[in-house]
Write a protein that holds these residues in place. Structure first.
Motif, PDB file in Angstrom:
ATOM      1  N   THR A  35      24.506  32.924  27.846  1.00  0.00           N
ATOM      2  CA  THR A  35      23.483  33.575  28.663  1.00  0.00           C
ATOM      3  C   THR A  35      24.095  34.235  29.890  1.00  0.00           C
ATOM      4  N   ASP A  38      25.702  37.442  28.553  1.00  0.00           N
ATOM      5  CA  ASP A  38      24.719  38.406  28.040  1.00  0.00           C
ATOM      6  C   ASP A  38      23.866  39.040  29.131  1.00  0.00           C
ATOM      7  N   TYR A  39      23.563  38.268  30.197  1.00  0.00           N
ATOM      8  CA  TYR A  39      22.616  38.749  31.211  1.00  0.00           C
ATOM      9  C   TYR A  39      23.232  38.880  32.601  1.00  0.00           C
ATOM     10  N   ARG A  65      17.405  27.008  25.578  1.00  0.00           N
ATOM     11  CA  ARG A  65      17.929  28.374  25.497  1.00  0.00           C
ATOM     12  C   ARG A  65      16.855  29.386  25.910  1.00  0.00           C
ATOM     13  N   VAL A  69      17.290  31.794  29.124  1.00  0.00           N
ATOM     14  CA  VAL A  69      17.255  33.250  28.950  1.00  0.00           C
ATOM     15  C   VAL A  69      16.132  33.854  29.789  1.00  0.00           C
ATOM     16  N   ALA A  72      17.306  33.964  33.335  1.00  0.00           N
ATOM     17  CA  ALA A  72      18.326  34.998  33.521  1.00  0.00           C
ATOM     18  C   ALA A  72      17.712  36.399  33.517  1.00  0.00           C
ATOM     19  N   LYS A  73      16.736  36.620  32.644  1.00  0.00           N
ATOM     20  CA  LYS A  73      16.130  37.942  32.519  1.00  0.00           C
ATOM     21  C   LYS A  73      15.152  38.264  33.640  1.00  0.00           C
TER      22      LYS A  73
END
Length: 152
Positions: A35, A38-39, A65, A69, A72-73
């Motif tokens: 994560t 990815d972010y 997860r 996520v 993070a988003k």
């Protein structure tokens, strides 16, 4: 971002017990590391105790997860993941001090919190609680009783 990923890999190599593969701690480390990359997010992980991954723990990891996520988003702030295993339960808390949200404003077509976190935990015999409000950040608490649920 690369430096943080390399630091996490080095710490894992230095401090992970031999045979940690298949453990809750290893699975959560993978969730956090992926994560972060990815972010482009900062996520701190603390684990206390250990459990081996079975179907129920895998559901807990998947719900974690989704919560990580989402943080993070959407949070706009660093997040923390705290996992604790004891004789009665496995508990994971995902917390951020970001923008928060109004739960009642989540459309029926959105399934992240409702299905990927809450329903997944209930199906595994556990529970999920989401505390949030606009401007107050978000905390997702996942609890899975040891030896309970469908597999027991």
């Amino acid at each position: 971002r690369l430096a943080r990923a390399e630091e996490r890999a080095l710490r894992s190599w230095l401090y992970s017990p031999v045979g940690a593969s298949g453990s809750l701690g290893a699975a959560l480390s993978e969730v956090v590391a992926t994560t972060e990359v990815d972010y482009d997010a900062r996520i701190d992980l603390v684990t206390v105790g250990e459990a081996m991954v079975d179907d129920r723990i895998a559901a807990l990891v998947a719900a974690t997860r989704e919560a990580v996520v989402n943080a993070a988003k959407h949070a706009g702030a660093p997040a923390t993941v705290y996992a604790e295993v004891d004789e009665q339960q496995v508990e994971v808390n995902v917390r951020d001090r970001g923008c928060g949200f109004e739960q009642s404003a989540i459309g029926e077509d959105r399934h992240g919190v409702r299905e990927s976190i809450v329903a997944r935990m209930e199906a595994a015999g556990g529970s999920a609680t989401v505390r949030t409000a606009p401007g107050e950040g978000t905390e997702v608490r996942l609890v899975l009783p040891v030896g309970g649920g469908q597999d027991a």
